[in-house]
Scaffold this motif. Sequence first.
Motif, short mmCIF file in Angstrom:
data_model
loop_
_atom_site.label_atom_id
_atom_site.label_comp_id
_atom_site.label_asym_id
_atom_site.label_seq_id
_atom_site.Cartn_x
_atom_site.Cartn_y
_atom_site.Cartn_z
N GLU A 137 0.82 -1.21 0.00
CA GLU A 137 0.00 0.00 0.00
C GLU A 137 0.85 1.27 0.00
OE1 GLU A 137 -3.94 -1.80 2.25
OE2 GLU A 137 -2.28 -1.01 3.44
N VAL A 138 1.91 1.27 0.77
CA VAL A 138 2.80 2.43 0.79
C VAL A 138 3.54 2.55 -0.55
CG1 VAL A 138 4.84 3.46 1.87
CG2 VAL A 138 3.07 2.38 3.29
N ALA A 139 3.96 1.42 -1.10
CA ALA A 139 4.67 1.44 -2.38
C ALA A 139 3.79 1.99 -3.50
CB ALA A 139 5.15 0.03 -2.73
N ARG A 140 2.52 1.63 -3.51
CA ARG A 140 1.61 2.14 -4.53
C ARG A 140 1.30 3.61 -4.32
NH1 ARG A 140 -1.18 -2.82 -3.61
NH2 ARG A 140 -2.72 -1.70 -2.36
N ALA A 141 1.11 4.01 -3.08
CA ALA A 141 0.69 5.39 -2.80
C ALA A 141 1.79 6.40 -3.09
CB ALA A 141 0.25 5.51 -1.35
N PHE A 142 3.05 6.00 -2.91
CA PHE A 142 4.15 6.96 -3.03
C PHE A 142 5.17 6.54 -4.09
CE2 PHE A 142 2.52 7.31 1.32
CZ PHE A 142 2.15 8.64 1.32
N ALA A 143 4.70 5.83 -5.11
CA ALA A 143 5.60 5.44 -6.20
C ALA A 143 6.19 6.67 -6.89
CB ALA A 143 4.83 4.59 -7.20
N PRO A 144 7.46 6.55 -7.33
CA PRO A 144 8.33 5.39 -7.21
C PRO A 144 8.99 5.31 -5.84
CG PRO A 144 9.48 7.14 -8.37
CD PRO A 144 8.10 7.66 -8.11
N VAL A 145 9.21 4.10 -5.37
CA VAL A 145 9.88 3.88 -4.09
C VAL A 145 11.16 3.10 -4.33
CG1 VAL A 145 7.69 3.89 -2.83
CG2 VAL A 145 8.67 1.72 -3.61
N ARG A 146 12.04 3.17 -3.37
CA ARG A 146 13.31 2.42 -3.47
C ARG A 146 13.40 1.44 -2.31
NH1 ARG A 146 18.36 3.65 -1.32
NH2 ARG A 146 17.68 5.79 -0.87
N PRO A 147 13.31 0.15 -2.58
CA PRO A 147 13.46 -0.83 -1.49
C PRO A 147 14.85 -0.75 -0.89
CG PRO A 147 12.50 -1.84 -3.44
CD PRO A 147 13.01 -0.49 -3.87
N MET A 148 14.92 -0.86 0.42
CA MET A 148 16.19 -0.85 1.13
C MET A 148 16.29 -2.11 1.98
SD MET A 148 16.00 3.13 2.43
CE MET A 148 17.61 3.08 3.24
N GLU A 149 17.51 -2.50 2.28
CA GLU A 149 17.71 -3.70 3.09
C GLU A 149 17.18 -3.46 4.50
OE1 GLU A 149 21.31 -6.73 4.48
OE2 GLU A 149 21.73 -5.02 3.16
N GLY A 150 16.42 -4.42 5.01
CA GLY A 150 15.92 -4.33 6.36
C GLY A 150 17.00 -4.63 7.38
N THR A 151 16.76 -4.29 8.61
CA THR A 151 17.75 -4.52 9.67
C THR A 151 17.61 -5.89 10.32
OG1 THR A 151 16.27 -3.38 11.21
CG2 THR A 151 17.99 -2.06 10.16
N ALA A 152 16.63 -6.68 9.87
CA ALA A 152 16.43 -8.05 10.36
C ALA A 152 15.63 -8.79 9.29
CB ALA A 152 15.68 -8.04 11.70
#
Length: 200
Positions: free
Chosen positions: A149-164
């Motif tokens: 939902e966040v990715a669609r609402a604020f596209a384009p987004v950049r996935p980042m590595e999670g901390t876990a």
Amino acid sequence: MTRTPGTPPLTPGPLGPAGFQLVLLRRMADFQPGLAEEARRRLGASLAEQRETNKRWQAMVRSPRSRGALARYRSVLGPPGAVSSRTIGDLTCEALLWPVPLWPDLRFEVLAAPDGAVWNEWLVRAPGAPGPVLESPEDLLPWSATVDEVARAFAPVRPMEGTAPTRWRLAFTASGRACVAEFTYGLLQEVSVGAAADGP
């Protein structure tokens, strides 16, 4: 103490859906301890019970006799509420959905390959359930939205590595400001908002 409707009491036997929700809350408490504690109380579980449940879950995950992640979810959550085929690129997988009483509008989704290998496991919006209206950083409240939902609402987004392993992060621009959203098991936990930016 009030339990979530439809949630059976915790027992010393198999973890079950209630125990699995405690596992989810254990990780979410790293970001939202207040919300996680309130939800734990709704499940009627003590902090000691949650710790023991999480310990049992971790033992299942790390067991050399484990039959795999998909079999583990089936044994803990029971038969999925819905199963469908999904195509991702050139690959076809199976999407299994389980209800999550703490979040009636969400489902726990597992994407599994034909050989049973699990590709992804997180919370998603239930089919037909209305999602949040996301237009600005102020709309991004804890536990209000999923990764998709966040990715669609604020596209384009950049996935980042999670901390876990159970965490995801997305970087994007909203209302001209640089944002980084943190997710645990696919559910929004917090958003860091920086200075004005030109793009993600």
